[in-house]
Design a protein around this motif. Structure first.
Motif, mmCIF file in Angstrom:
data_model
loop_
_atom_site.group_PDB
_atom_site.id
_atom_site.type_symbol
_atom_site.label_atom_id
_atom_site.label_comp_id
_atom_site.label_asym_id
_atom_site.label_seq_id
_atom_site.Cartn_x
_atom_site.Cartn_y
_atom_site.Cartn_z
ATOM 1 N N UNK A 126 0.827 -1.217 0.000
ATOM 2 C CA UNK A 126 0.000 0.000 0.000
ATOM 3 C C UNK A 126 0.855 1.258 0.000
ATOM 4 N N UNK A 127 1.900 1.271 0.808
ATOM 5 C CA UNK A 127 2.751 2.458 0.922
ATOM 6 C C UNK A 127 3.551 2.736 -0.345
ATOM 7 N N UNK A 128 3.720 1.726 -1.196
ATOM 8 C CA UNK A 128 4.497 1.904 -2.423
ATOM 9 C C UNK A 128 3.648 2.355 -3.609
ATOM 10 N N UNK A 129 2.335 2.439 -3.432
ATOM 11 C CA UNK A 129 1.471 2.853 -4.538
ATOM 12 C C UNK A 129 1.571 4.357 -4.763
ATOM 13 N N UNK A 130 1.474 4.758 -6.030
ATOM 14 C CA UNK A 130 1.516 6.196 -6.355
ATOM 15 C C UNK A 130 0.257 6.910 -5.861
ATOM 16 N N UNK A 131 -0.896 6.245 -5.970
ATOM 17 C CA UNK A 131 -2.165 6.846 -5.546
ATOM 18 C C UNK A 131 -2.539 6.335 -4.158
ATOM 19 N N UNK A 132 -1.664 6.532 -3.204
ATOM 20 C CA UNK A 132 -1.843 5.995 -1.857
ATOM 21 C C UNK A 132 -3.041 6.636 -1.168
ATOM 22 N N UNK A 133 -3.841 5.798 -0.513
ATOM 23 C CA UNK A 133 -4.982 6.243 0.279
ATOM 24 C C UNK A 133 -4.502 6.394 1.724
ATOM 25 N N UNK A 134 -4.403 7.643 2.189
ATOM 26 C CA UNK A 134 -3.826 7.916 3.497
ATOM 27 C C UNK A 134 -4.614 7.257 4.615
ATOM 28 N N UNK B 71 -6.635 4.570 4.563
ATOM 29 C CA UNK B 71 -6.435 3.123 4.578
ATOM 30 C C UNK B 71 -5.031 2.760 5.038
ATOM 31 N N UNK B 72 -4.060 3.568 4.637
ATOM 32 C CA UNK B 72 -2.676 3.306 5.045
ATOM 33 C C UNK B 72 -2.531 3.423 6.558
ATOM 34 N N UNK B 73 -3.168 4.433 7.135
ATOM 35 C CA UNK B 73 -3.097 4.616 8.582
ATOM 36 C C UNK B 73 -3.769 3.452 9.312
ATOM 37 N N UNK B 74 -4.876 2.983 8.771
ATOM 38 C CA UNK B 74 -5.543 1.827 9.368
ATOM 39 C C UNK B 74 -4.683 0.571 9.275
ATOM 40 N N UNK B 75 -4.015 0.417 8.142
ATOM 41 C CA UNK B 75 -3.133 -0.739 7.978
ATOM 42 C C UNK B 75 -1.959 -0.681 8.933
ATOM 43 N N UNK B 76 -1.420 0.519 9.171
ATOM 44 C CA UNK B 76 -0.332 0.674 10.131
ATOM 45 C C UNK B 76 -0.783 0.204 11.511
ATOM 46 N N UNK B 77 -1.974 0.634 11.907
ATOM 47 C CA UNK B 77 -2.515 0.241 13.208
ATOM 48 C C UNK B 77 -2.745 -1.265 13.292
ATOM 49 N N UNK B 78 -3.325 -1.829 12.217
ATOM 50 C CA UNK B 78 -3.600 -3.270 12.199
ATOM 51 C C UNK B 78 -2.318 -4.085 12.233
ATOM 52 N N UNK B 79 -1.311 -3.649 11.467
ATOM 53 C CA UNK B 79 -0.036 -4.355 11.426
ATOM 54 C C UNK B 79 0.632 -4.340 12.792
ATOM 55 N N UNK B 80 0.572 -3.197 13.436
ATOM 56 C CA UNK B 80 1.172 -3.091 14.766
ATOM 57 C C UNK B 80 0.500 -4.026 15.773
ATOM 58 N N UNK B 81 -0.831 -4.123 15.698
ATOM 59 C CA UNK B 81 -1.568 -5.011 16.604
ATOM 60 C C UNK B 81 -1.201 -6.470 16.336
ATOM 61 N N UNK B 82 -1.114 -6.833 15.048
ATOM 62 C CA UNK B 82 -0.767 -8.216 14.694
ATOM 63 C C UNK B 82 0.633 -8.585 15.153
#
Length: 393
Positions: free
Chosen positions: A198-206, A208-219
């Motif tokens: 997600x972070x490497x995409x040119x049209x990044x959705x901020x 969704x990226x923030x939610x993924x950061x939170x989810x990754x940290x929890x996992x």
């Protein structure tokens, strides 16, 4: 110190843009009449503005910076962090950083050298590293660890057909440490894959990226809190099925016993002594010192718990700094030595990656013909500017 180029395309008197070095000197001359007067009256061959003089000044400053780093290391133990990258002129460059703990208990990772290498085989790396050690009087017996960008250096080393390294590589692969790291990286990379993509995409959705950061940290936290035993069991089972030795976890992984967290809750005299006597640091302590360490730890345990400055420490490097600041390092020299040895071990090669980021700012497409010495000197002054700024002119 800003990584800017010195020379201009044309440094003749009549040219309007004579390069950063001469233009900055002329600016100082306009701002300071005394400097301006000296520049006007000086003979053409005594202005100290030639290309040779520019490089000589840079070389002298770089030498002072390296001498200060060498002085800061002294006779303490240190580690090297090594990485390689392709520069703007498509040449392979290898950078060396030094990691050590200074006399005040602070962890230092200093950029020290960069040079061109023909290949990244193990033999070439060893030769170049030994040359740096010999040139700057760094003692190999004080080296306590090495950090490399494994993916690049190992792959290219194998492609260089250095057969002598194959046996050593096989022994490393057949170790519990290698299997443990391999399984751990598989878990971590699997959890963080979606976030990375997600972070490497040119049209990044901020959002969704923030939610993924939170989810990754929890996992990732769940691995530590609820799945650690399951993960460890899978590693042990793999090792046992492939005839790979499994260490005694009750003794081997005891660095946490030095941790100051929660009022030194994890402190254990026997486990810390095992760390020195059986495993990692038995060469750094004589037999007499190993016996003295137990007595020193016993006194230390009751002393620091009653000392206000040792309360509420969060990390091991905070403990090291507090030992130095309160002069407890003199009272407990063996404990101070052990803490410094633990802190000296490298945890990543991020410092060398930052060094190559600096190299990209210095060696641009317009400056892609820089000689190796000029590149190295410019990088040292640019990256270690805090030392360069402290030079007394």
């Amino acid at each position: 110190m800003q990584g800017c180029g010195f020379r201009g395309h044309d440094e003749s008197v009549d040219y309007k843009n004579r390069g950063n070095y001469i233009e900055l000197i002329n600016l100082l001359g306009r701002m300071n009449p005394k400097i301006g007067s000296i520049l006007e009256k000086a003979a053409k061959n005594a202005k100290c503005t030639s290309t040779e003089i520019q490089r000589e000044i840079l070389k002298i400053i770089t030498g002072i910076v390296r001498d200060k780093i060498r002085e800061e290391i002294g006779e303490t133990k240190f580690c090297i962090l090594v990485d390689e990258a392709i520069d703007e002129s498509n040449k392979e460059q290898m950078a060396i950083n030094l990691r050590y703990v200074d006399r005040d208990g602070f962890i230092r990772e200093r950029f020290f050298e960069v040079f061109h290498i023909k290949n990244t085989s193990a033999l070439t790396l060893k030769k170049e590293i030994c040359n740096v050690f010999n040139q700057y009087h760094l003692l190999i017996e004080n080296l306590r660890g090495q950090g490399y960008d494994g993916a690049n250096l190992v792959d290219k080393g194998l492609n260089s057909n250095i057969r002598g390294d194959a046996k050593g590589l096989y022994l490393d692969i057949k170790s519990f440490d290698f299997v443990f790291v391999l399984f751990l990286m598989h878990e971590v990379l699997g959890i963080s894959e979606n976030l990375c993509q997600t972070l490497q995409k040119n049209d990044i959705d901020i959002l969704n990226a923030m939610n993924l950061v939170s989810t990754t940290r929890i996992n990732l936290q769940q691995i530590r809190d609820g799945r650690w035993e399951e993960f460890l069991w899978s590693v042990i089972k793999f090792c046992e099925s492939n005839d790979i030795g499994v260490p005694d976890f009750d003794d081997c992984y005891t660095r946490v016993m030095l941790s100051p967290v929660d009022g030194f809750r994890s402190f254990s005299l026997c486990d810390i002594c095992s760390l020195v006597d059986k495993y990692f640091y038995y060469h750094d302590f004589s037999q007499e010192e190993k016996e003295d360490l137990m007595r020193e730890l016993y006194r230390y345990k009751f002393d620091v718990l009653r000392h206000g400055q040792f309360q509420n420490l969060d990390f091991l490097h905070h403990l090291c700094q507090t030992l130095a600041r309160t002069m407890k390092s003199v009272i407990y020299p063996l404990i101070d030595r052990l803490v410094r040895l633990v802190l000296t071990l490298p945890v990543s090669t991020a410092t060398t990656e930052r060094a190559f980021s600096g190299m990209k700012l210095i060696e641009t497409p317009l400056r892609n013909k820089m000689e190796n010495d000029l590149l190295a000197n410019t990088m040292v002054v640019y990256i270690e500017r805090d030392i360069a700024l402290g030079i007394d002119t």
